[in-house]
Scaffold this motif. Structure first.
Motif, PDB file in Angstrom:
ATOM      1  N   PRO A 109       1.053  22.907  16.511  1.00  0.00           N
ATOM      2  CA  PRO A 109       0.963  24.327  15.922  1.00  0.00           C
ATOM      3  C   PRO A 109       2.742  24.789  16.040  1.00  0.00           C
ATOM      4  O   PRO A 109       3.703  25.427  14.810  1.00  0.00           O
ATOM      5  N   GLN A 110       3.431  24.447  16.383  1.00  0.00           N
ATOM      6  CA  GLN A 110       4.954  24.955  16.986  1.00  0.00           C
ATOM      7  C   GLN A 110       6.013  23.863  16.953  1.00  0.00           C
ATOM      8  O   GLN A 110       6.841  23.721  17.459  1.00  0.00           O
ATOM      9  N   THR A 111       5.348  22.219  16.868  1.00  0.00           N
ATOM     10  CA  THR A 111       5.718  21.489  16.187  1.00  0.00           C
ATOM     11  C   THR A 111       6.455  21.032  15.159  1.00  0.00           C
ATOM     12  O   THR A 111       5.453  21.086  13.918  1.00  0.00           O
ATOM     13  N   PRO A 112       7.658  21.123  14.846  1.00  0.00           N
ATOM     14  CA  PRO A 112       8.620  20.538  13.203  1.00  0.00           C
ATOM     15  C   PRO A 112       8.454  19.386  12.923  1.00  0.00           C
ATOM     16  O   PRO A 112       8.238  18.622  14.674  1.00  0.00           O
ATOM     17  N   GLY A 113       8.507  18.830  12.131  1.00  0.00           N
ATOM     18  CA  GLY A 113       8.975  17.810  11.670  1.00  0.00           C
ATOM     19  C   GLY A 113       7.860  17.485  11.873  1.00  0.00           C
ATOM     20  O   GLY A 113       6.443  17.925  11.006  1.00  0.00           O
ATOM     21  N   VAL A 114       7.942  16.003  11.095  1.00  0.00           N
ATOM     22  CA  VAL A 114       6.471  15.180  11.061  1.00  0.00           C
ATOM     23  C   VAL A 114       5.704  14.532  12.140  1.00  0.00           C
ATOM     24  O   VAL A 114       6.311  13.471  12.458  1.00  0.00           O
ATOM     25  N   PHE A 115       4.335  15.066  12.312  1.00  0.00           N
ATOM     26  CA  PHE A 115       4.318  14.163  14.008  1.00  0.00           C
ATOM     27  C   PHE A 115       3.627  13.343  13.617  1.00  0.00           C
ATOM     28  O   PHE A 115       4.201  12.341  14.818  1.00  0.00           O
ATOM     29  N   LEU A 116       3.342  12.912  12.923  1.00  0.00           N
ATOM     30  CA  LEU A 116       2.722  10.982  12.625  1.00  0.00           C
ATOM     31  C   LEU A 116       3.939  10.258  11.885  1.00  0.00           C
ATOM     32  O   LEU A 116       3.990   9.015  12.078  1.00  0.00           O
ATOM     33  N   GLY A 117       4.801  10.649  11.294  1.00  0.00           N
ATOM     34  CA  GLY A 117       5.675   9.585  10.913  1.00  0.00           C
ATOM     35  C   GLY A 117       5.677  10.492   9.570  1.00  0.00           C
ATOM     36  O   GLY A 117       4.503  10.435   8.788  1.00  0.00           O
ATOM     37  N   SER A 118       6.739  10.271   8.245  1.00  0.00           N
ATOM     38  CA  SER A 118       6.451  10.660   7.113  1.00  0.00           C
ATOM     39  C   SER A 118       7.258   9.198   6.404  1.00  0.00           C
ATOM     40  O   SER A 118       7.393   8.058   6.730  1.00  0.00           O
ATOM     41  N   SER A 119       7.130   9.365   5.595  1.00  0.00           N
ATOM     42  CA  SER A 119       7.572   7.934   4.112  1.00  0.00           C
ATOM     43  C   SER A 119       7.019   8.202   2.922  1.00  0.00           C
ATOM     44  O   SER A 119       6.732   9.589   2.256  1.00  0.00           O
ATOM     45  N   ARG A 120       8.476   8.097   2.144  1.00  0.00           N
ATOM     46  CA  ARG A 120       8.457   7.927   0.352  1.00  0.00           C
ATOM     47  C   ARG A 120       8.095   7.168  -0.055  1.00  0.00           C
ATOM     48  O   ARG A 120       8.675   7.396  -1.309  1.00  0.00           O
ATOM     49  N   PHE A 121       7.386   6.432   0.542  1.00  0.00           N
ATOM     50  CA  PHE A 121       7.105   4.684  -0.532  1.00  0.00           C
ATOM     51  C   PHE A 121       5.733   5.562  -1.346  1.00  0.00           C
ATOM     52  O   PHE A 121       5.002   6.272  -1.451  1.00  0.00           O
ATOM     53  N   LYS A 122       6.164   4.714  -3.086  1.00  0.00           N
ATOM     54  CA  LYS A 122       5.290   5.217  -3.784  1.00  0.00           C
ATOM     55  C   LYS A 122       5.044   3.613  -4.099  1.00  0.00           C
ATOM     56  O   LYS A 122       4.959   3.030  -4.045  1.00  0.00           O
ATOM     57  N   LEU A 123       2.907   4.119  -4.070  1.00  0.00           N
ATOM     58  CA  LEU A 123       2.640   3.485  -4.531  1.00  0.00           C
ATOM     59  C   LEU A 123       2.386   2.980  -5.823  1.00  0.00           C
ATOM     60  O   LEU A 123       2.531   3.624  -7.104  1.00  0.00           O
ATOM     61  N   HIS A 124       2.689   1.394  -5.838  1.00  0.00           N
ATOM     62  CA  HIS A 124       2.698   1.099  -7.547  1.00  0.00           C
ATOM     63  C   HIS A 124       1.354  -0.290  -7.512  1.00  0.00           C
ATOM     64  O   HIS A 124       0.436  -0.206  -7.182  1.00  0.00           O
ATOM     65  N   GLU A 125       1.261  -0.817  -8.590  1.00  0.00           N
ATOM     66  CA  GLU A 125       0.323  -1.519  -8.703  1.00  0.00           C
ATOM     67  C   GLU A 125       0.777  -3.057  -8.203  1.00  0.00           C
ATOM     68  O   GLU A 125       0.443  -3.964  -9.151  1.00  0.00           O
ATOM     69  N   ASP A 126       1.338  -2.780  -7.038  1.00  0.00           N
ATOM     70  CA  ASP A 126       1.113  -4.172  -6.491  1.00  0.00           C
ATOM     71  C   ASP A 126       0.287  -5.046  -5.807  1.00  0.00           C
ATOM     72  O   ASP A 126      -0.168  -4.261  -4.238  1.00  0.00           O
ATOM     73  N   GLN A 127      -0.776  -5.919  -5.915  1.00  0.00           N
ATOM     74  CA  GLN A 127      -1.860  -5.939  -6.157  1.00  0.00           C
ATOM     75  C   GLN A 127      -2.682  -6.546  -4.399  1.00  0.00           C
ATOM     76  O   GLN A 127      -2.865  -6.042  -3.528  1.00  0.00           O
ATOM     77  N   GLN A 128      -0.754  -6.984  -3.913  1.00  0.00           N
ATOM     78  CA  GLN A 128      -0.412  -7.729  -2.168  1.00  0.00           C
ATOM     79  C   GLN A 128      -0.742  -5.889  -1.648  1.00  0.00           C
ATOM     80  O   GLN A 128      -1.532  -6.272  -0.557  1.00  0.00           O
ATOM     81  N   ILE A 129      -0.277  -5.046  -1.669  1.00  0.00           N
ATOM     82  CA  ILE A 129      -0.640  -3.528  -1.000  1.00  0.00           C
ATOM     83  C   ILE A 129      -1.538  -3.072  -1.176  1.00  0.00           C
ATOM     84  O   ILE A 129      -2.615  -3.094  -0.252  1.00  0.00           O
ATOM     85  N   TRP A 130      -2.292  -3.272  -2.233  1.00  0.00           N
ATOM     86  CA  TRP A 130      -3.554  -2.717  -2.760  1.00  0.00           C
ATOM     87  C   TRP A 130      -4.926  -3.887  -1.223  1.00  0.00           C
ATOM     88  O   TRP A 130      -5.705  -3.044  -1.301  1.00  0.00           O
ATOM     89  N   GLU A 131      -4.717  -4.474  -1.986  1.00  0.00           N
ATOM     90  CA  GLU A 131      -5.101  -5.525  -1.041  1.00  0.00           C
ATOM     91  C   GLU A 131      -5.228  -5.517   0.788  1.00  0.00           C
ATOM     92  O   GLU A 131      -5.483  -5.393   1.559  1.00  0.00           O
ATOM     93  N   LYS A 132      -3.501  -5.598   1.130  1.00  0.00           N
ATOM     94  CA  LYS A 132      -3.407  -4.843   2.616  1.00  0.00           C
ATOM     95  C   LYS A 132      -3.984  -3.570   2.614  1.00  0.00           C
ATOM     96  O   LYS A 132      -4.891  -3.009   4.304  1.00  0.00           O
ATOM     97  N   ILE A 133      -3.486  -2.324   2.176  1.00  0.00           N
ATOM     98  CA  ILE A 133      -4.517  -1.219   2.038  1.00  0.00           C
ATOM     99  C   ILE A 133      -6.220  -1.000   2.376  1.00  0.00           C
ATOM    100  O   ILE A 133      -6.858  -0.288   3.121  1.00  0.00           O
ATOM    101  N   THR A 134      -6.967  -1.946   1.700  1.00  0.00           N
ATOM    102  CA  THR A 134      -8.394  -2.298   1.679  1.00  0.00           C
ATOM    103  C   THR A 134      -9.086  -2.768   3.368  1.00  0.00           C
ATOM    104  O   THR A 134      -9.659  -2.437   3.709  1.00  0.00           O
TER     105      THR A 134
END
Lengths: 395, 395
Positions: free
Chosen positions: A69-94
């Motif tokens: 609760p007193q730690t600034p920043g994004v503890f696990l690391g952040s990202s601005r990656f946007k999900l699109h209709e990329d089949q490869q990405i979805w396969e990796k996620i799954t």
């Protein structure tokens, strides 16, 4: 009953309390120990799921968790990656999700992240994987929630900084025009917060992206205030419509920095009015200052982390947990669930009818904000006079 | 025995603890009640004496006095007026002092103010008026004192801001070059303070006015760090030798703002290395943040206020009260008196042999600074989540 494996990720810009939501979630997981297998943290937002970089959060020490609760920043690391209709990405996620037998995803972020959340919940429903969003943003621009975790602490930072800068500026009889710039590209909630200050600390002028702004009127107002008082304190959102040329710095993506409105206005005042100027851009400490974290904000962020977990365990998906105000005095908010698709990519701007003039906001806004900035958190310090922070040893 | 009337004024730039010296002085005056008539506060530095704008400080309420240690800015108002051989001015000064039967002046300021102090003590000795200086400056550049009240709190602010900005900056995998600018035109004490941070919060590069700086080497260092780590955090004193053209703002006297080195370096990194940049200029909150006031600093400022009063009551004149370190561990400082003429207009720079490289200072500096940033003060808040401040209703 089969135990649920959960995956949590953080996304978008930091806030002072995003790690409080993780804290609340972990407390909730302890309460529901019997029905949870493992809570995984995805490193660097959704990228950790795509690239199979998950860490079991049960491996975090109690000492680390207690500092969240007193730690600034994004503890696990952040990202601005946007999900699109990329089949490869979805396969990796799954693949990652199935490998770790995950059936519940909790996504902590702002409106871009709620879009990710929405896409995840629709794509993964066939696999029986549920997705619940946890709001966070200092900009307070999410719809369907009374306010957003992270906003109140940032507002409290702004209020206190404007007061101390204002007092500092009044140290000299012959003062300067002081122009304070606050984050907020499209929504002026944070700059508006300075309106909570009573006289003589109240800024002379406050400009939001949602309000009117003309250079001519700005200069007239500054001139008038300065003649009357020998100083003039101005608060502006970075997103007010002035042409940026002074700062012109670029970020890693080649995007121009949104900062710099104060510098442009400062030059204008120098040139057109011949008055002395000091500019202060509040910058990242606005979203990262444990010393001005609001207790209400910190507790609500933790509550929403926990409630998102509980909602997901109960079978909810495609929803974001949100705050619904029951009353302002005494202050009370309930937690509700809203459809994440109705939150994604929408912007809640500061209500135009709450802007009364170039120096004051409505009482409704005061009633809205006042309960949110109450209380602080006890910040534990190290031996060099610095706040302690939880730290992740990344794989 | 005749009671002594005292006149106190504050001068130069604000520090977080200049009003603690006034607080200590008032406590001291209570202790010596039997030998003191009135303690007057001169408004706007020496100008209040010249223009007969003195207020009896016995009129301050207890509530106001109790808030002084957490009040930023210069409570009685400051001034940068320089005393010259102007007969008219000296007549006015004498007139005010005689009107209020003042025989002791206490001047709280930096090296310009100690020059004023020196001139006052020499001009007024024939009238039996004594003058004692109380040091204050965030720049830590006064000679003949181990350190200056105001420095440690500013250093503590810098250390904490650099840590939180650094954590914030590490929220993204693909980071930026972050350039943090800290006050210090000639002396780099404040920027050097960031060296107290342990890894991974320690800045990658620290540049002081006293050290070497070449743009070519700076760019090489940044490039190397960025390639190794994906980010680079740089701390610079505003006074490092870079050509300023970006900010080019002017103050009330038409002097160019000393700020902006970070912006120049940022543009350089953008242009020459093509890397994303964020600049943060810490600005006035460095000298005005009650939430990071060091307890040691606050107490020493109060002690020196009191000791200056006692020295003056005992017949001292033309001296400044100063700190003499007896030991660093355990930390102990004595109060000594030094000739104010030997302090005036001199600058104590950061020792060159304490700069080990472009990223580290010596252990001696750590031993010097560490005891000074210990502890904090309890900050009382108002109902809008903001620190309370003492306020003077000026005549």
């Amino acid at each position: 009953m089969k135990k649920t494996n959960v995956c949590y990720f953080q996304s978008g810009g930091p806030t002072a309390v995003i790690n409080s939501s993780l804290y609340g979630l972990l407390l909730g997981a302890k309460e529901k120990e019997s029905s949870i297998g493992e809570v995984y943290g995805s490193l660097d937002g959704i990228e950790g799921i795509i690239e199979d970089r998950l860490i079991p959060l049960s491996s975090l020490s109690e000492a680390t968790v207690s500092l969240l609760p007193q730690t600034p920043g994004v503890f696990l690391g952040s990202s601005r990656f946007k999900l699109h209709e990329d089949q490869q990405i979805w396969e990796k996620i799954t693949k990652t999700l199935q490998k770790h037998d995950i059936s519940l995803i909790l996504a902590n972020g702002g409106n871009d992240s709620m879009d990710t959340c929405d896409k995840l919940s629709r794509h993964l429903s066939d696999l029986g994987i549920r997705v619940v969003g946890i709001p966070k943003t200092i900009d307070n621009d999410l719809v369907l929630t009374d306010h957003c975790p992270g906003f109140a602490s940032a507002a409290k930072h702004v209020i206190n900084q404007v007061k101390l800068i204002s007092i500092d500026a009044h140290s000299y009889k012959k003062g300067k025009v002081v122009i304070i710039e606050v984050m907020g590209r499209e929504a002026g909630w944070l700059a508006a917060s300075a309106d909570l200050l009573p006289k003589p600390y109240h800024p002379d002028l406050i400009y939001l992206p949602e309000g009117e702004f003309s250079e001519r009127e700005f200069l007239t107002e500054v001139q008038n205030q300065y003649e009357r008082k020998g100083t003039c304190v101005v608060v502006v959102s970075e997103g007010i419509p002035v042409h940026h040329e002074t700062l012109a710095l670029y970020d890693s993506f080649g995007h121009a920095s949104p900062e710099g409105a104060a510098l442009e206005l400062g030059k204008l005042v120098n040139k057109k009015l011949g008055l002395g100027v000091r500019t202060v851009i509040l910058s990242t400490p606005v979203r990262a200052n444990p010393f001005l974290t609001s207790k209400v904000d910190s507790e609500e962020a933790a509550l929403l982390g926990k409630e998102a977990l509980f909602a997901g365990l109960n079978g909810d998906t495609g929803v974001m947990v949100a705050l619904e105000r029951v009353s302002s005095s005494p202050y009370r908010c309930n937690v509700k669930k809203v459809k994440v698709g109705e939150v994604a990519n929408k912007n809640r701007l500061f209500p135009k009818d709450w802007i009364l003039s170039s120096s004051s906001m409505s009482n409704e806004f005061h009633e809205y904000l006042l309960p949110l900035v109450q209380g602080g958190i006890d910040v534990r310090m190290d031996e060099s006079g610095c706040f302690l922070a939880a730290r992740l040893e990344k794989k």
